[in-house]
Write a protein that holds these residues in place. Structure first.
Motif, PDB file in Angstrom:
ATOM      1  N   ARG A   6       0.786  -1.312  -0.085  1.00 43.26           N
ATOM      2  CA  ARG A   6       0.012  -0.005   0.192  1.00 43.26           C
ATOM      3  C   ARG A   6       0.920   1.300   0.131  1.00 43.26           C
ATOM      4  O   ARG A   6       0.588   2.102  -0.754  1.00 43.26           O
ATOM      5  N   LEU A   7       1.926   1.283   0.680  1.00 41.08           N
ATOM      6  CA  LEU A   7       2.960   2.335   0.707  1.00 41.08           C
ATOM      7  C   LEU A   7       3.781   2.757  -0.658  1.00 41.08           C
ATOM      8  O   LEU A   7       3.556   3.704  -0.954  1.00 41.08           O
ATOM      9  N   LEU A  10       1.122   4.244  -2.576  1.00 43.62           N
ATOM     10  CA  LEU A  10       1.276   5.973  -2.386  1.00 43.62           C
ATOM     11  C   LEU A  10       2.285   6.624  -3.048  1.00 43.62           C
ATOM     12  O   LEU A  10       2.061   7.631  -3.453  1.00 43.62           O
ATOM     13  N   PHE A  11       3.580   5.842  -3.037  1.00 46.87           N
ATOM     14  CA  PHE A  11       4.784   6.423  -3.590  1.00 46.87           C
ATOM     15  C   PHE A  11       4.292   6.663  -5.182  1.00 46.87           C
ATOM     16  O   PHE A  11       4.586   7.647  -5.683  1.00 46.87           O
ATOM     17  N   ARG A  12       3.759   5.599  -5.930  1.00 53.34           N
ATOM     18  CA  ARG A  12       3.555   5.845  -7.448  1.00 53.34           C
ATOM     19  C   ARG A  12       2.226   6.922  -7.614  1.00 53.34           C
ATOM     20  O   ARG A  12       2.296   7.550  -8.558  1.00 53.34           O
ATOM     21  N   ALA A 123      -0.278   9.017   5.650  1.00 46.57           N
ATOM     22  CA  ALA A 123      -0.140   7.555   5.963  1.00 46.57           C
ATOM     23  C   ALA A 123       0.301   7.330   7.214  1.00 46.57           C
ATOM     24  O   ALA A 123       1.725   7.664   7.463  1.00 46.57           O
ATOM     25  N   ILE A 124      -0.049   7.020   8.234  1.00 43.73           N
ATOM     26  CA  ILE A 124       0.286   6.571   9.692  1.00 43.73           C
ATOM     27  C   ILE A 124       0.914   5.104   9.706  1.00 43.73           C
ATOM     28  O   ILE A 124       0.287   4.306   9.286  1.00 43.73           O
ATOM     29  N   MET A 125       2.230   5.231  10.117  1.00 43.86           N
ATOM     30  CA  MET A 125       2.799   3.924  10.025  1.00 43.86           C
ATOM     31  C   MET A 125       3.170   3.236  11.497  1.00 43.86           C
ATOM     32  O   MET A 125       3.405   4.179  12.524  1.00 43.86           O
ATOM     33  N   LEU A 133       7.141  -2.571   8.982  1.00 44.27           N
ATOM     34  CA  LEU A 133       6.151  -1.776   8.890  1.00 44.27           C
ATOM     35  C   LEU A 133       5.030  -3.221   9.074  1.00 44.27           C
ATOM     36  O   LEU A 133       4.933  -4.091   8.491  1.00 44.27           O
ATOM     37  N   ALA A 134       4.021  -2.774  10.182  1.00 46.44           N
ATOM     38  CA  ALA A 134       3.047  -3.921  10.393  1.00 46.44           C
ATOM     39  C   ALA A 134       1.743  -3.326  10.004  1.00 46.44           C
ATOM     40  O   ALA A 134       0.860  -4.096   9.727  1.00 46.44           O
TER      41      ALA A 134
END
Length: 168
Positions: A6-7, A10-12, A123-125, A133-134
């Motif tokens: 998912r991250l 978001l980068f894309r 985006a809270i990690m 990253l969980a």
């Protein structure tokens, strides 16, 4: 979809700006990379090349990629390693800054990492005990976005650009 996938998505997807608050003293790292550093060897840039190429392409396209990294007091071994590895990221186009933990706490910064994309999405990690990253919560409600813009706006000015940071 995994949090990492998912991250990556978001980068894309972001169109103008990516800003990150990074506040863990340790993250998962390949043991061989850390051992190279302990042995006084230069970093393996081939392994880092895909990330550096990505950052170059993003910033050459006119997008900003910024982050503030919090420095624990005392510094963890991971952060000492990271400080020495950061210049190649800066050379690729990242604007990376540092702030002491005590200063960040005085400013009321959160104890979790997050990205702010395009001033529209947060985006809270959350990381597991293994430092990977969980969980990733992606939020776009105006109150949450405004709160995280506030965090960025209060921590960015006093943070020290990497080029000016001198670790002792």
């Amino acid at each position: 979809m995994s949090p990492t996938d998912r991250l990556d998505e978001l980068f894309r997807e972001f169109t103008a700006s990516s800003w990150r608050w990074e506040c863990q003293g340790d993250y998962a790292i390949d043991a061989a990379k850390l051992q190279r550093w302990r042995d006084g060897l230069p970093p393996d840039l081939d392994a880092k090349r895909p990330w550096l190429d990505y950052i170059r392409s993003v910033t050459e396209a006119g997008k900003t990629w910024q982050r503030v990294r919090m420095l624990t007091e005392p510094l963890t071994e991971y952060l000492r390693w990271l400080i020495e590895q950061t210049q190649v990221n800066v050379d690729a186009g990242e604007d990376i800054r540092w702030i002491r933990e005590s200063q960040a706490r005085e400013l009321g910064m959160p104890n979790y990492d997050f990205y702010l994309f395009d001033d529209e999405r947060v985006a809270i990690m959350r990381f597991g005990d293994d430092k990977l990253l969980a969980e990733l919560d992606v939020l776009d409600d105006p109150a949450t976005v405004k709160q995280h813009q506030h965090y960025r706006d209060i921590v960015w000015p006093p943070s020290i650009p990497h080029s000016e940071y001198h670790h002792t």
